[in-house]
Scaffold this motif. Structure first.
Motif, PDB file in Angstrom:
ATOM      1  N   SER A 192       0.847  -1.206   0.000  1.00 49.20           N
ATOM      2  CA  SER A 192       0.000   0.000   0.000  1.00 49.20           C
ATOM      3  C   SER A 192       0.876   1.248   0.000  1.00 49.20           C
ATOM      4  N   LYS A 193       1.977   1.203   0.766  1.00 49.39           N
ATOM      5  CA  LYS A 193       2.877   2.379   0.827  1.00 49.39           C
ATOM      6  C   LYS A 193       3.459   2.670  -0.547  1.00 49.39           C
ATOM      7  N   LYS A 236       2.746   5.976  -3.181  1.00 46.56           N
ATOM      8  CA  LYS A 236       3.824   6.838  -3.719  1.00 46.56           C
ATOM      9  C   LYS A 236       3.663   7.069  -5.212  1.00 46.56           C
ATOM     10  N   ILE A 237       3.182   6.062  -5.934  1.00 50.74           N
ATOM     11  CA  ILE A 237       3.184   6.192  -7.401  1.00 50.74           C
ATOM     12  C   ILE A 237       1.819   6.566  -7.991  1.00 50.74           C
ATOM     13  N   LEU A 238       0.756   6.426  -7.208  1.00 52.57           N
ATOM     14  CA  LEU A 238      -0.570   6.828  -7.712  1.00 52.57           C
ATOM     15  C   LEU A 238      -0.780   8.313  -7.407  1.00 52.57           C
ATOM     16  N   PRO A 239      -1.679   8.988  -8.136  1.00 49.03           N
ATOM     17  CA  PRO A 239      -1.889  10.413  -7.892  1.00 49.03           C
ATOM     18  C   PRO A 239      -2.359  10.680  -6.452  1.00 49.03           C
ATOM     19  N   ASP A 240      -2.106  11.892  -5.979  1.00 51.93           N
ATOM     20  CA  ASP A 240      -2.386  12.254  -4.581  1.00 51.93           C
ATOM     21  C   ASP A 240      -3.794  11.966  -4.077  1.00 51.93           C
ATOM     22  N   GLY A 247       9.688  -3.354  -6.577  1.00 49.82           N
ATOM     23  CA  GLY A 247      11.064  -2.931  -6.294  1.00 49.82           C
ATOM     24  C   GLY A 247      11.896  -2.944  -7.570  1.00 49.82           C
ATOM     25  N   LEU A 248      11.756  -4.025  -8.325  1.00 48.84           N
ATOM     26  CA  LEU A 248      12.506  -4.137  -9.582  1.00 48.84           C
ATOM     27  C   LEU A 248      12.032  -3.108 -10.607  1.00 48.84           C
ATOM     28  N   LEU A 249      10.705  -2.937 -10.665  1.00 43.53           N
ATOM     29  CA  LEU A 249      10.136  -2.034 -11.672  1.00 43.53           C
ATOM     30  C   LEU A 249      10.606  -0.601 -11.458  1.00 43.53           C
ATOM     31  N   MET A 250      10.809  -0.241 -10.211  1.00 45.20           N
ATOM     32  CA  MET A 250      11.174   1.149  -9.935  1.00 45.20           C
ATOM     33  C   MET A 250      12.682   1.407 -10.012  1.00 45.20           C
ATOM     34  N   THR A 251      13.463   0.369 -10.341  1.00 44.94           N
ATOM     35  CA  THR A 251      14.894   0.605 -10.500  1.00 44.94           C
ATOM     36  C   THR A 251      15.120   1.406 -11.785  1.00 44.94           C
ATOM     37  N   LYS A 252      16.228   2.144 -11.785  1.00 47.35           N
ATOM     38  CA  LYS A 252      16.594   2.939 -12.964  1.00 47.35           C
ATOM     39  C   LYS A 252      16.712   2.017 -14.174  1.00 47.35           C
ATOM     40  N   ARG A 253      17.279   0.840 -13.917  1.00 47.05           N
ATOM     41  CA  ARG A 253      17.537  -0.094 -15.002  1.00 47.05           C
ATOM     42  C   ARG A 253      16.242  -0.494 -15.722  1.00 47.05           C
ATOM     43  N   ARG A 254      15.202  -0.818 -14.917  1.00 47.18           N
ATOM     44  CA  ARG A 254      13.953  -1.260 -15.545  1.00 47.18           C
ATOM     45  C   ARG A 254      13.255  -0.099 -16.246  1.00 47.18           C
ATOM     46  N   GLN A 255      13.371   1.092 -15.667  1.00 49.79           N
ATOM     47  CA  GLN A 255      12.770   2.257 -16.318  1.00 49.79           C
ATOM     48  C   GLN A 255      13.467   2.518 -17.657  1.00 49.79           C
ATOM     49  N   LEU A 256      14.792   2.294 -17.673  1.00 47.00           N
ATOM     50  CA  LEU A 256      15.524   2.460 -18.934  1.00 47.00           C
ATOM     51  C   LEU A 256      15.123   1.387 -19.947  1.00 47.00           C
ATOM     52  N   ASP A 257      14.839   0.180 -19.443  1.00 51.62           N
ATOM     53  CA  ASP A 257      14.372  -0.896 -20.339  1.00 51.62           C
ATOM     54  C   ASP A 257      13.077  -0.480 -21.041  1.00 51.62           C
ATOM     55  N   ILE A 258      12.175   0.093 -20.252  1.00 52.43           N
ATOM     56  CA  ILE A 258      10.873   0.507 -20.810  1.00 52.43           C
ATOM     57  C   ILE A 258      11.102   1.544 -21.904  1.00 52.43           C
ATOM     58  N   GLN A 259      11.984   2.486 -21.588  1.00 50.01           N
ATOM     59  CA  GLN A 259      12.318   3.541 -22.572  1.00 50.01           C
ATOM     60  C   GLN A 259      12.968   2.933 -23.818  1.00 50.01           C
ATOM     61  N   ARG A 260      13.871   1.988 -23.582  1.00 47.23           N
ATOM     62  CA  ARG A 260      14.596   1.343 -24.686  1.00 47.23           C
ATOM     63  C   ARG A 260      13.639   0.606 -25.620  1.00 47.23           C
ATOM     64  N   ILE A 261      12.691  -0.138 -25.038  1.00 45.30           N
ATOM     65  CA  ILE A 261      11.739  -0.882 -25.879  1.00 45.30           C
ATOM     66  C   ILE A 261      10.898   0.101 -26.691  1.00 45.30           C
ATOM     67  N   SER A 262      10.446   1.166 -26.042  1.00 42.34           N
ATOM     68  CA  SER A 262       9.651   2.179 -26.757  1.00 42.34           C
ATOM     69  C   SER A 262      10.457   2.734 -27.923  1.00 42.34           C
ATOM     70  N   GLU A 263      11.728   3.022 -27.678  1.00 46.35           N
ATOM     71  CA  GLU A 263      12.573   3.602 -28.743  1.00 46.35           C
ATOM     72  C   GLU A 263      12.822   2.605 -29.875  1.00 46.35           C
ATOM     73  N   LYS A 286       4.842   5.113 -19.400  1.00 46.10           N
ATOM     74  CA  LYS A 286       4.848   5.738 -18.072  1.00 46.10           C
ATOM     75  C   LYS A 286       4.287   4.710 -17.101  1.00 46.10           C
ATOM     76  N   MET A 287       4.455   4.952 -15.807  1.00 42.96           N
ATOM     77  CA  MET A 287       3.991   3.957 -14.827  1.00 42.96           C
ATOM     78  C   MET A 287       2.518   3.602 -15.071  1.00 42.96           C
ATOM     79  N   PHE A 288       1.696   4.657 -15.231  1.00 42.24           N
ATOM     80  CA  PHE A 288       0.277   4.440 -15.561  1.00 42.24           C
ATOM     81  C   PHE A 288      -0.069   5.252 -16.795  1.00 42.24           C
TER      82      PHE A 288
END
Ligand SMILES: Cc1ncc(COP(=O)(O)O)c(C=O)c1O
Length: 420
Positions: free
Chosen positions: A90-91, A95-99, A315-331, A245-247
């Motif tokens: 829940s925590k 953090k990642i859902l809108p306020d 935890g894995l999804l929020m690592t820089k590495r996985r975020q870069l993977d998402i960007q890489r696939i999009s590119e 993006k995350m959502f």
């Protein structure tokens, strides 16, 4: 035929395939982007096993988190009790859902996350003594296979035997190519009697990865907001990075009142549904009066093993590495489409983040299109699992897929298009 397949054919009822002639392939193990069969085939899972897998199959971190949790506590009742894996999740989600989102409600899968969302929206008005009953949805929508989720979706081959039992919903035209019609319909339909508006933000998955723009969705939401309609974003497919993006709602100005989440939340390990609810909705339930409680709960609500998988996966999804993977696939998708030659037989190509779709020109467009089997077999002959949505070929990969593996998929798609 290996013994597993034989017993399977005798005793197991598989979803979606006609019973006669169904020939499931027995998978012995799954690792990374590959499914390994008993016959020694190594099949690339380019659709993330029905869109659930995120970090590849059998990821050591997620597997370990589940086994550690299993040694401590497998499951406990969640009425009147709680536990750390649920609290931790829940925590993270807060953090990642809108306020405005202030509480999460656990259930078992995407369909139940939608059921809960619809029931909450209806009871929100009921608890306040207001007669708001109408629900608005998008043409082409798919929200799951339970009765409530079928009711708010398009009537089609999936729902045909049950249509007489589904509750009435007002549909507005799908807002791509028809933006003005869609907006006009929304203006016409929204009133003081409208309870909720439900939508798959930016991408309708089951409809064939049909895409539309954030700007038009924002305009629809603006109209709904003027009458305080409860806005429900079904991010069961789009959530957790699929759209880049995350959502998908992170592309919007407006913030929905309710999010439906599932599929990728546990990394594709265990079933879990989450309905994330904004404080405005929560307030209508936050009273001592028992008649206003939300009487909905599944036996496996907040299953600790599923929560442990979700915590490890997040935890894995929020690592820089996985975020870069998402960007890489999009590119990679963008680069492929840039050099894409529009050959004959193609109706439209679409891309949003890690999702790439190519719609073929056919006379029987839709989920039951005749070309479906031909597409499936063509790719399976090359050990690529690209299970089409009727006449739509799409890639929706686990984020660990390499550029070389993506290239292999693009080449195979080119080869297939060359056969048209
Ligand atoms: C947008 C959307 N909502 C709900 C569902 C239903 O999820 P589940 O199959 O987990 O019940 C799906 C499944 O594909 C979906 O794409």
């Amino acid at each position: 035929m290996n013994p597993i397949e034989r017993v399977d054919r005798e005793n197991i009822w598989h979803p979606f395939s006609p019973m006669a002639g169904n020939k499931p392939i027995a998978v012995k193990k799954a690792k990374g982007v590959y499914l390994h069969t008993y016959e020694g085939r190594k099949i690339m899972d380019a659709v993330s096993s029905w869109w659930v897998n995120v970090h590849g199959h059998s990821h050591p971190k997620v597997s370990k988190a589940i086994s550690r949790q299993a040694a401590k506590m497998e499951h406990v009742i969640f009425a009147g009790f709680t536990h750390k894996p649920a609290v931790d999740l829940s925590k993270t989600l807060m953090k990642i859902l809108p306020d405005p989102i202030s509480k999460i409600f656990f259930s078992d899968n995407g369909s139940t996350s939608v059921e809960v969302a619809i029931k909450l929206a209806i009871q929100y008005w009921y608890n306040q003594g207001k007669a708001r009953k109408k629900i608005i949805a998008l043409e082409g929508a798919y929200h799951g296979d339970t009765f409530g989720s079928m009711s708010v979706a398009e009537r089609n081959i999936f729902s045909a035997p049950f249509n007489d039992y589904l509750f009435e919903v007002e549909f507005i035209p799908f807002p791509s190519g028809n933006e003005q019609q869609s907006i006009a319909a929304m203006k016409r339909l929204v009133s003081d009697e409208t309870a909720a508006f439900i939508f798959e933000p930016l991408v309708q998955g089951a409809a064939g990865m049909q895409m539309y723009d954030p700007e038009v969705l924002d305009q629809l939401l603006d109209i709904a907001r003027q009458k305080e309609v409860v806005c429900i974003a079904d991010e069961v497919m789009t959530g957790f990075g699929r759209t880049g993006k995350m959502f998908a709602c992170d592309y919007l100005r407006n913030e929905p009142d309710i999010f439906c989440l599932s599929k990728g939340i546990t990394g594709g390990y265990l079933p879990m549904g989450i309905t994330a609810v904004s404080e405005r909705i929560v307030q209508a339930f936050n009273v001592a009066d028992r008649t206003k409680a939300f009487f909905h709960g599944h036996s496996y609500t907040a299953n600790p093993l599923a929560c442990a998988a979700a915590n490890a996966s997040m935890g894995l999804l929020m690592t820089k590495r996985r975020q870069l993977d998402i960007q890489r696939i999009s590119e990679q998708h963008e680069a492929y489409l840039k050099n894409f030659n529009l050959t004959k037989g193609i109706k439209e190509i679409r891309q949003r983040g890690t999702i790439l779709a190519i719609e073929l020109e056919v006379s029987d467009a839709g989920y039951t299109s005749d070309i479906k089997e031909r597409i499936y077999d063509f790719f399976m002959d090359r050990d690529l699992l690209l299970r089409p949505l009727g006449n739509v070929i799409y890639i929706l990969p686990p984020y660990i897929i390499s550029n070389a593996e993506l290239k292999k998929l693009y080449t195979a798609i080119d080869d297939f298009l060359g056969t048209l």
